[in-house]
Write an enzyme that holds these catalytic residues in place. Structure first.
Site, PDB file in Angstrom:
ATOM      1  NE  ARG A   1       6.671  -4.274   5.402  1.00 55.32           N
ATOM      2  CZ  ARG A   1       5.527  -3.623   5.630  1.00 55.32           C
ATOM      3  NH1 ARG A   1       4.615  -4.143   6.412  1.00 55.32           N
ATOM      4  NH2 ARG A   1       5.317  -2.455   5.080  1.00 55.32           N
TER       5      ARG A   1
ATOM      6  CE  LYS B   1      -2.403  -1.603   3.596  1.00 47.50           C
ATOM      7  NZ  LYS B   1      -1.880  -2.976   3.672  1.00 47.50           N
ATOM      8  CB  THR B   2       3.795   2.293   2.065  1.00 48.97           C
ATOM      9  OG1 THR B   2       3.101   1.890   3.237  1.00 48.97           O
ATOM     10  CG2 THR B   2       4.537   3.576   2.333  1.00 48.97           C
TER      11      THR B   2
ATOM     12  CB  THR C   1      -5.049  -3.882   8.521  1.00 53.30           C
ATOM     13  OG1 THR C   1      -5.152  -3.113   9.731  1.00 53.30           O
ATOM     14  CG2 THR C   1      -3.624  -3.806   8.015  1.00 53.30           C
TER      15      THR C   1
ATOM     16  CG  ASP D   1       0.232   2.688   7.019  1.00 45.94           C
ATOM     17  OD1 ASP D   1      -0.737   2.040   6.570  1.00 45.94           O
ATOM     18  OD2 ASP D   1       1.331   2.170   7.301  1.00 45.94           O
TER      19      ASP D   1
HETATM   20  P1  ADP Z   1       2.161  -1.953   3.133  1.00 45.60           P
HETATM   21  O1  ADP Z   1       2.192  -0.458   3.043  1.00 45.60           O
HETATM   22  O2  ADP Z   1       0.943  -2.537   2.482  1.00 45.60           O
HETATM   23  O3  ADP Z   1       2.335  -2.472   4.526  1.00 45.60           O
HETATM   24  P2  ADP Z   1       4.657  -1.791   1.622  1.00 45.60           P
HETATM   25  O4  ADP Z   1       4.236  -0.908   0.504  1.00 45.60           O
HETATM   26  O5  ADP Z   1       5.513  -1.156   2.676  1.00 45.60           O
HETATM   27  O6  ADP Z   1       3.404  -2.525   2.281  1.00 45.60           O
HETATM   28  O7  ADP Z   1       5.431  -3.037   0.959  1.00 45.60           O
HETATM   29  C1  ADP Z   1       6.301  -3.877   1.672  1.00 45.60           C
HETATM   30  C2  ADP Z   1       7.516  -4.248   0.829  1.00 45.60           C
HETATM   31  O8  ADP Z   1       7.102  -5.131  -0.211  1.00 45.60           O
HETATM   32  C3  ADP Z   1       8.174  -3.058   0.153  1.00 45.60           C
HETATM   33  O9  ADP Z   1       9.572  -3.127   0.430  1.00 45.60           O
HETATM   34  C4  ADP Z   1       7.956  -3.227  -1.327  1.00 45.60           C
HETATM   35  O10 ADP Z   1       9.166  -3.063  -1.992  1.00 45.60           O
HETATM   36  C5  ADP Z   1       7.513  -4.661  -1.496  1.00 45.60           C
HETATM   37  N1  ADP Z   1       6.339  -4.750  -2.395  1.00 45.60           N
HETATM   38  C6  ADP Z   1       5.052  -4.675  -1.999  1.00 45.60           C
HETATM   39  N2  ADP Z   1       4.225  -4.827  -3.049  1.00 45.60           N
HETATM   40  C7  ADP Z   1       4.994  -5.011  -4.121  1.00 45.60           C
HETATM   41  C8  ADP Z   1       4.710  -5.251  -5.509  1.00 45.60           C
HETATM   42  N3  ADP Z   1       3.455  -5.344  -5.945  1.00 45.60           N
HETATM   43  N4  ADP Z   1       5.732  -5.394  -6.359  1.00 45.60           N
HETATM   44  C9  ADP Z   1       7.007  -5.318  -5.888  1.00 45.60           C
HETATM   45  N5  ADP Z   1       7.347  -5.115  -4.602  1.00 45.60           N
HETATM   46  C10 ADP Z   1       6.363  -4.960  -3.714  1.00 45.60           C
END
Ligand code: ADP
Length: 345
Positions: A222, A69-70, A163, A114
């Protein structure tokens, strides 16, 4: 969260420096693996917004942690050639916490919040006029001298991540023109993410090691990236730099992560359900109490994946262990446990 988990999808202290994480993040939408529907809808919305020279509609992303998401918020800013400001619900305690950022933002910039379900109500109410009419009203002074000052803002896009979309108030949810659920990734998609990360980190990752890692990553990028780093350490220290399915297995056995990516907390949950409560049905509060855990934590970080792999079912009467779940932890399956109406999950 109550304890540190290697397979935890939330960010933990062992996360490498921000620059390493950032360097593994795809920068453009085309480099974002998986989530096809989301990418398609977003790419249409982005093109339309760019052509009209307008900000993107406010976007709500929901789904388990660690699914990107981030990353997506940064990608949206990059695709629009604007800047992303990142904050989180719990960090915004009073209405005025947002004034600085909101007034600094340029046209079409992104504000990423977030855990938006944890936004305090006072901040939430303050955000409505900002989202809708591009202005904020805030009170200066107090008592007799109190007066409301209205500030006009440049049009911006709020990207909210959560979430727990069910905990969002209806008025807030209604203000998001675009809403999308992020689902767990397929093993082939995790394989692609791992292969790209390995190339960037200069790790030689043979095919069997890659699929062993992908299958233990619980559908979560992640987690996949974190396991990759642990296996790299293990390989360097214990396996003379070799990498293969065997090394992955050894490294992750040592960490207590099993072939399906479950760790001690997941297995404890399943054992309490399978043994203490004879397979259920039972409420999550009772399971949480038996484990000495917080039920919100279990709902957020344990249950979604167990539901996804079919080890757990939710019925109107409560949680219950499925046949596959009982087999996985080696307890007898009790048919009646899952006999209720299935719903959710
Ligand atoms: P969230 O905000 O949903 O908790 P993040 O955006 O921080 O998740 O993603 C976690 C890690 O996974 C990041 O380091 C990112 O590089 C990797 N990642 C997440 N989704 C993808 C994707 N679709 N393709 C490539 N890398 C991804």
């Amino acid at each position: 969260m109550a304890r540190e988990r290697l397979i935890s999808a939330t960010e933990t202290e062992d996360e490498p420096t921000a620059s390493v994480v950032a360097s593994l993040r795809p920068e453009r939408l085309e480099g974002y693996v998986g989530q096809r529907d989301l990418k398609e809808r977003l790419s249409i919305a982005l093109t339309a917004a760019r052509e009209r020279n307008e900000p993107l509609d406010h976007l709500l992303l929901h789904g388990p942690p660690g699914l990107g998401k981030t990353t997506l918020a940064h990608i949206v800013a990059r695709e629009l050639g604007t800047k992303a400001y990142v904050t989180s619900g719990p960090a915004l305690t009073k209405a005025s916490d947002l004034v600085g950022t909101l007034t600094r933002m340029e046209s079409c910039d992104i504000l990423f919040i977030d855990e938006i379900h944890r936004l305090p109500p006072v901040v939430e109410e303050y955000i409505y006029p900002a989202m809708e009419d591009g202005r904020i009203d805030f009170t200066v002074d107090s008592g007799m001298h109190a007066r409301v000052v209205t500030l006009d803002l440049k049009p911006f896009t709020l990207i909210g991540a959560t979430t727990r979309p069910g905990l969002l108030s209806q008025p807030l949810r209604d203000r998001f023109g675009l809403r999308h659920h992020l689902g767990y990734y397929a093993e082939s998609e995790l394989g692609e993410i791992l292969a790209r990360a390995a190339a960037r980190l200069d790790i030689d990752l043979p095919r069997d090691a890659l699929s062993a890692l992908a299958s233990r990553s619980r559908g979560t990028p992640r987690v996949a990236l974190r396991l990759l780093r642990r296996v790299r350490d293990f390989s360097q220290v214990r396996a003379s730099g070799r990498m293969g399915a065997g090394v992955v297995q050894e490294a992750l056995d040592l960490e207590g992560v099993d072939v399906r990516g479950l760790d001690a907390l997941d297995r404890q949950y399943m054992r309490v359900l399978g043994e203490t409560y004879e397979g259920g049905p039972v409420g999550v509060e009772a399971i949480a109490a038996s484990m000495g855990e917080d039920d919100g934590t279990l709902e957020d970080v344990v249950e979604p994946y167990l539901l996804q792999v079919g080890f757990l079912a939710r019925t109107r009467q409560g949680r219950c262990l499925t046949r596959a779940g009982a087999e996985h932890i080696g307890v007898p399956f009790r048919e009646r446990a899952c006999a209720g109406d299935l719903f959710g999950g």
